[in-house]
Structure formats: C-alpha cells, structure tokens
Design an enzyme around this catalytic site. Structure first.
Site, PDB file in Angstrom:
ATOM      1  CD1 TRP A  87      18.857  52.482  19.399  1.00 11.25           C
ATOM      2  CD2 TRP A  87      19.768  52.840  17.393  1.00 11.25           C
ATOM      3  NE1 TRP A  87      20.194  52.750  19.578  1.00 11.25           N
ATOM      4  CE2 TRP A  87      20.779  52.971  18.369  1.00 11.25           C
ATOM      5  CE3 TRP A  87      20.118  53.026  16.058  1.00 11.25           C
ATOM      6  CZ2 TRP A  87      22.103  53.272  18.048  1.00 11.25           C
ATOM      7  CZ3 TRP A  87      21.430  53.330  15.739  1.00 11.25           C
ATOM      8  CH2 TRP A  87      22.410  53.447  16.738  1.00 11.25           C
ATOM      9  CG  ASN A 117      15.583  47.219  11.506  1.00 11.50           C
ATOM     10  OD1 ASN A 117      16.380  48.110  11.844  1.00 11.50           O
ATOM     11  ND2 ASN A 117      15.797  45.946  11.743  1.00 11.50           N
ATOM     12  N   GLY A 118      16.651  49.560   9.203  1.00  8.99           N
ATOM     13  CA  GLY A 118      17.813  49.524   8.308  1.00  8.99           C
ATOM     14  C   GLY A 118      18.215  50.933   7.925  1.00  8.99           C
ATOM     15  NE  ARG A 153      14.616  44.364  16.090  1.00 11.08           N
ATOM     16  CZ  ARG A 153      15.369  43.367  15.645  1.00 11.08           C
ATOM     17  NH1 ARG A 153      15.359  42.219  16.255  1.00 11.08           N
ATOM     18  NH2 ARG A 153      16.116  43.529  14.584  1.00 11.08           N
ATOM     19  CG  HIS A 177      53.643  48.585  29.850  1.00 10.58           C
ATOM     20  ND1 HIS A 177      55.010  48.690  29.885  1.00 10.58           N
ATOM     21  CD2 HIS A 177      53.359  47.318  30.236  1.00 10.58           C
ATOM     22  CE1 HIS A 177      55.541  47.527  30.247  1.00 10.58           C
ATOM     23  NE2 HIS A 177      54.550  46.678  30.482  1.00 10.58           N
ATOM     24  CE  LYS A 180      26.489  42.952  29.877  1.00 11.75           C
ATOM     25  NZ  LYS A 180      27.001  42.263  28.781  1.00 11.75           N
ATOM     26  CE  LYS A 230      19.644  40.767  23.790  1.00 12.71           C
ATOM     27  NZ  LYS A 230      20.750  40.761  24.752  1.00 12.71           N
ATOM     28  CB  CYS A 259      13.765  50.127  14.036  1.00 13.03           C
ATOM     29  SG  CYS A 259      14.735  51.599  13.790  1.00 13.03           S
ATOM     30  CD  GLU A 295      26.292  46.341  27.236  1.00 15.90           C
ATOM     31  OE1 GLU A 295      26.413  45.438  28.087  1.00 15.90           O
ATOM     32  OE2 GLU A 295      25.879  46.131  26.092  1.00 15.90           O
ATOM     33  CD  GLU A 313      30.237  40.598  28.679  1.00 10.95           C
ATOM     34  OE1 GLU A 313      30.816  41.155  27.745  1.00 10.95           O
ATOM     35  OE2 GLU A 313      29.001  40.545  28.770  1.00 10.95           O
TER      36      GLU A 313
HETATM   37  O1  M6R Z   1      23.595  39.574  18.781  1.00 11.69           O
HETATM   38  P1  M6R Z   1      25.078  39.695  18.866  1.00 11.69           P
HETATM   39  O2  M6R Z   1      25.705  38.774  19.866  1.00 11.69           O
HETATM   40  O3  M6R Z   1      25.738  39.585  17.516  1.00 11.69           O
HETATM   41  O4  M6R Z   1      25.333  41.158  19.368  1.00 11.69           O
HETATM   42  C1  M6R Z   1      26.621  41.695  19.441  1.00 11.69           C
HETATM   43  C2  M6R Z   1      26.644  42.928  20.282  1.00 11.69           C
HETATM   44  O5  M6R Z   1      25.867  43.934  19.742  1.00 11.69           O
HETATM   45  C3  M6R Z   1      26.127  42.637  21.676  1.00 11.69           C
HETATM   46  O6  M6R Z   1      26.904  41.656  22.283  1.00 11.69           O
HETATM   47  C4  M6R Z   1      26.148  43.903  22.505  1.00 11.69           C
HETATM   48  O7  M6R Z   1      27.433  44.221  22.850  1.00 11.69           O
HETATM   49  C5  M6R Z   1      25.263  43.671  23.726  1.00 11.69           C
HETATM   50  N1  M6R Z   1      24.551  44.842  24.043  1.00 11.69           N
HETATM   51  C6  M6R Z   1      26.046  43.209  24.908  1.00 11.69           C
HETATM   52  O8  M6R Z   1      25.510  43.344  26.127  1.00 11.69           O
END
Ligand code: M6R
Length: 610
Positions: free
Chosen positions: A76, A102-103, A27, A505, A486, A605, A2, A489, A482
């Site tokens: 969030w 937040n937490g 966030r 396999h 992407k 994020k 959050c 996501e 990656e």
């Molecule tokens: O801020 P960080 O690099 O520690 O974040 C780690 C992951 O949460 C972050 O890489 C997440 O996978 C992103 N949404 C990637 O696009």
C-alpha cells in the site's frame, strides 16, 4: 498497511510466500514482490505493479524461483507511486540485502542524502530502500551487527523482513510500531504481518514486541532486544480455522462476513452471560474505580469510531457518567484532560491501527486505565491494555468491516450492563429487558439476512445516484455514520451522514431533485421528529429510502418512497439490527456498480501508518 511474509525451511519458498501474500492482500494491493535465495540461483527478486495475480503469473505461481528461504510483500504505497521499481523487496546496490517493510522510515530523506554523499546509488522513491542500503553500508561480515546499527539509525515505524545473500540459511525480522508475528513449523519458521498468513502452516506463534529482532533458521529461532541481548518469548496457540479466512462459496468476503454476523454475535455474547447476568471475567476495574471514574474516553478510528458514537449514547444512558468519543488521530494532539480517574475505552478490530495505538499510549502516559475491545488476539493494542474484551468474530478479511462492527457493538452492551449492575444505575426490569433483547439479536439478524433480496432490490433502484445522505437522530445517527462510510468505501458514491435535526442548519442546501436520503427512523421516541426531517428533504425533491421497525413501516411509507423494515426490539438495541441493512445496501450498490468490493481503491484493512 502493507503485508509482509517470510519463510525459511526445507520446501520451495516461493509458493509458500505467494500463498501467504494472498491472505494478506487486504493490507495493500497496489503491487507485490518476493525475494528467494537458492544455492544455485542465488538471490532472485521478482516484483510487479498491480494485484498479486500479476506477480503470480509472472513467476508461474512461484515455480520459476528456487530456494527454501525468502521474503514477500504486498504494498500500500506511501513513498513513491505504485510501480515495479517501488515495489518491495527493496534491494541494496550490490544485491546482497533484500528487504520487505511495513511502516514509514521518517528520517529517510536525510539518510538517503547521507548515503548518496557516500556514493550509494538509489533506484526507487521508497523509504524502504534506505534500510536496504544502510544494511549494506554497515555490513562488515556480521549480519546481526549490521541490523542493530541500521535499526539504531532509522526513525519511524517498521516491521522488517531481511534476507542476506551472505547468510542464506537465516532470515531477520524486526519490529517497531508495526505488527510482526513469528510462526513455528516442523523444520521451518515463518514471519508475517498477520496470523491469517500463517494458519495454513502453523498455529504456534509469538508476537515480536517493539524494538525486538528475531533470527530465524529452519530449525531455530532466536529473539533479541534492540542491543542483541537474548529475549525469551512465550508461544501462543492460535485457534482460528483456515476456512474462516476463505470465501466459502460466497462471491466476496464482505457478503460472507455480513452473513456470519449472527454467529459472531452469539460467540461474543453467550459465554459472557451466566444465570441471567453479564459476567466479564476479563474486566479488571473494581467497583470503586468505576465509581470514582471522572470520565470515559472512547478512542477509535473509522468504523470502530462509529461504534464509539453509538456507545456514547448507550453508556451515558446506562452509567450516568460523562462519555467522550474521540477520533484517535485527534486525541493524540489535543492535550486531552486525563487523570488517574479516567478510563480510556479503545476500540479496534485489528488491534494494530497506529493512530489508535498511539492515542492509547498517550492516554496511559497521562494516567488513564485502558480497556480495549479488540478482534485480533495477541495484537499490540490487546497486549498493551489493562483489560481486553475480545470480539469473537474470527478473521475479518474484507476491507470494509461488518462483523467486527457488530460484535464491537455487542461488547458495548455487555460493558454497559455489567457496569450499570456494579454501579446500581439500572433497575432490574430494564436490565433484564435489554439483556434478553441482546440475546435475541442474532435470531433477528437471521430474519433480516433471509430477506436480503429486498435490500438488493432497493440498491438496484438507487445505485446510480451521484450523492446520498444518511439522516437520523441519536442512535440512528450513529448507524447513519456507518451506513454512509460503508457506501463511500466500497461504491465510491459521495455520501454524508447528518444528525437529522442538524441538516436544516446548512447542509439541506445540497438536497436537490434526485438526491437519495436514507432516513433512519428506528429510534422509538424520536420517530416523528425524523419523519418531519424526511418530509423536509422530500419537499425539496429528494427521494427517501426509510428504515424503521415493522410496526412503524406503514407510517413511514406515507413519507418515504421505499421502506426497509426490521424486527422490533428494545430501542437501545436498534443499531445492532439497523446497521445490517445499511451494510447490505452498500454491498449491493457496489455490486451493481461493478466495484472491487473486497479491495476498494486507496484503502487497506489495517492502517499501520499515521
Ligand atoms: O482495526 P481498526 O478497527 O482499528 O480499524 C479502524 C479503521 O481503519 C477501520 O474501521 C476502517 O475504517 C475500516 N476500513 C472500516 O470499514
């Protein structure tokens, strides 16, 4: 997760809070709310399920709330579904306290039961309401004392912003394991989860540390420890430009940040090269410590972890030392073998990811030295590391990371070259070849980005496939991980990344007519092997979108239906180039599918809950 903001000053608070929240929406964005206190209007709370815009419309851009002090929140959801009532601020039963958080308050269930047995009525499903009700329960006319008792009673992680109707000239901030920043303005003070919410108003900030409490008025700011003993804080100047946190004419932050990659890499790499050598001023480990290092753990989550997977190949090759890459959320609980000769390399864009932070603390507790690669200056991971190497990518707003990934990878090359030089594990010709290619990466990325319409075209061919696979070997496999993340996501297409040789396999059973397989065949000596794996999936009906260097594009097009070609480079540097078409492919695929690219569903994020 959050985002929280707070303001106390002389201006109307609500528009400032909403503006701050608009910069923190990445966030969390399932609901939002503000509480403002005004002399005449008293405590005014507005909350709404949905995007921040819903709240903005409801309170006419903040114009219907009056008062020069307030707190705001963008959520969030953890405890309780997104709804108006579960949105923050959470308010105590008699309306005296408004709290943004937040937490996660881990003992919220037992505290809630206790308060209910004392007659307190709860209205929401949130853990945060417990904090608001506890403040009221302990309040006997002294705000700080009530805060202190509350914080000693709750367990878990929190960044809190507290507004109390009895003390309408001051805000309280408190933190444990969730980020919180205080801003110093002219006749005003601010609090926020992230500096991006503050830079429009002030560049002078300080970071609260775990267990600290701050008391903010328009003219003064005091910080205390958990027992209310005064603490001196150092001010820091933040030099991020406000324009860096705005879209600047692009449709989405993600494409803007993709386009910023050449410059971000230049800024990260250039200052660290002097007289043809990598110089890492921020690196604190001695040659002896490096020589004696028994193993290197790379610890990270998500995309940062994928940088770690590439880093394992790169650093083992350059340093001839064992490198283990581990997911932070696993490292904490796997009883890792760590000694005083172990180095933990922690990678994090935000520097606040709770799993990464906890794993880093565990590694330190067990005796490891910690070097981190972090983008956000002053973040918790940066502050708690023995050495920090910053990626100078500037603020990254899109949830799906792009420029942070690329700059983290650039720092891995710098570390590899620097340590190989110290250890004498790399001959001069190879050193020079890698370093000069690293310096050429930004120009080559500009070439790739100039031709981005080619990738857009491929996305238009394949955007409606229900499932996609990314295959590759060695560094190509790391890039595939990656590329696949992407795509998942932001486009919500099911996707998996597989080491190309491993597919047969088991997972090859999922390949059927219409499946798209992205075959990454950049990596020099393994080109033919990956092509053979592409032939195998093609024979089972898959369509193949290949990626390779320009000199091999014609070869690959004998197997692949379509080929993305990238400039040639040193094989070790290929991931830096290959990842960008993967980012673009995910972006344009999501665009075709009409997805909410910068704010994909269920994600945030900065992941500050476990
Ligand atoms: O801020 P960080 O690099 O520690 O974040 C780690 C992951 O949460 C972050 O890489 C997440 O996978 C992103 N949404 C990637 O696009």
């Amino acid at each position: 997760m959050c985002g929280i903001v707070g303001y106390v000053g002389r201006e109307e608070a609500a528009p400032i809070l909403l503006d701050g929240l608009s910069r923190l929406e990445y966030r969390g964005y399932d609901s939002a709310g503000v509480a403002v206190y005004g002399k005449e209007a008293g405590m005014q709370v507005a909350k709404a399920k949905g995007r921040l815009q819903v709240l903005c419309d409801q309170i006419q851009g903040g114009n219907i709330l009056h008062g020069a002090i307030g707190v705001g929140h963008t959520r969030w959801a953890t405890h309780g579904a997104p709804s108006d009532v579960n949105s923050h601020p959470q308010v105590s039963e008699n309306g005296r306290f408004a709290v943004v958080h937040n937490g996660i308050i881990e003992n919220y269930a037992e505290l809630r039961e206790f308060l209910q047995s004392e007659g307190v009525q709860f209205v929401s499903d949130t853990d945060t309401e417990v904090a608001a009700q506890l403040l009221e329960y302990y309040y006997q006319g002294n705000l700080l004392e009530a805060v202190e008792r509350t914080l000693h009673t709750i367990r878990g992680a929190y960044a809190l912003g507290i507004l109390c109707a009895d003390c309408p000239d001051r805000l309280i901030a408190a933190r444990k394991d969730s980020p919180l920043i205080l801003g110093f303005g002219a006749g005003a003070h601010y609090l926020a989860s992230d500096v991006t919410a503050l830079i429009k108003y002030t560049r002078e900030v300080c970071w609260l540390d775990d267990g600290e409490i701050a008391e903010l008025t328009a003219d003064h700011l005091w910080v205390y420890d958990a027992y209310l003993r005064p603490v001196e804080k150092e001010h820091r100047h933040v030099d991020w430009e406000i324009s860096a946190a705005e879209k600047g004419g692009y449709e989405h932050f993600m494409i803007k940040e993709i386009m910023e990659q050449p410059e971000a890499i230049r800024k990260t790499v250039s200052p660290r090269i002097r007289d043809g050598r990598v110089v890492l001023d921020d690196w604190q480990l001695t040659v002896r410590e490096l020589e004696e290092m028994d193993r290197l753990y790379i610890i990270a989550c998500g995309s940062s972890y994928h940088v770690g997977v590439a880093a394992k190949y790169i650093l083992e090759k350059l340093l001839r030392k064992p490198v283990e890459v581990t997911l932070a959320s696993e490292f904490r609980y796997c009883d890792p073998i760590v000694s005083e000769r172990t180095l933990a390399l922690v990678i994090s864009q935000s520097g606040e990811t709770i799993d990464t932070l906890a794993a880093m603390r565990e590694a330190r507790r067990l005796g490891a030295k910690v070097v981190s690669i972090v983008n956000v200056v002053g973040s918790t991971i940066a502050r708690e590391s023995d050495s920090v190497l910053y990626t100078w990518a500037g603020p990254e707003i899109a949830v799906a990371t792009t420029k942070a990934y690329s700059t983290q990878l650039a720092v891995i090359y710098l570390i590899g070259l620097y340590c190989a030089d110290l250890l004498g594990t790399l001959d001069r010709t190879e050193y020079d070849a890698i370093l000069s290619e690293l310096q050429r990466v930004p120009d080559k990325l500009e070439e790739i980005l100039k031709d981005r319409e080619d990738i857009q075209y491929f996305a238009s061919l394949y955007f409606n496939r229900p499932s996609m696979f990314f295959i590759g070997r060695n560094l190509d496999y790391a890039v595939g991980l990656e590329g696949s993340l992407k795509l998942k996501e932001i486009s919500y297409i099911h996707s998996e990344a597989y080491a190309a040789g491993e597919l047969k396999h088991g997972t090859i059973s999922l390949i059927e007519p219409g499946t798209l397989v992205v075959a990454l065949a950049g990596c020099g000596p393994l080109f033919e092997k990956t092509v053979s794996n592409a032939v195998e999936v093609k024979s089972r009906g898959a369509d193949v979108l290949g990626l390779t260097t320009r000199d091999r594009a014609a070869d690959l097009s004998r197997t692949a239906d379509d080929v993305i070609s990238i400039p040639e480079t040193h094989p070790m540097l290929l991931p830096s180039l290959a990842v960008v078409p993967m980012q673009l492919f995910a972006y344009y695929t999501a665009l075709q599918r009409g997805c909410d690219i910068d704010k994909p569903r269920n994600l945030a994020k900065s992941v500050t809950v476990e």
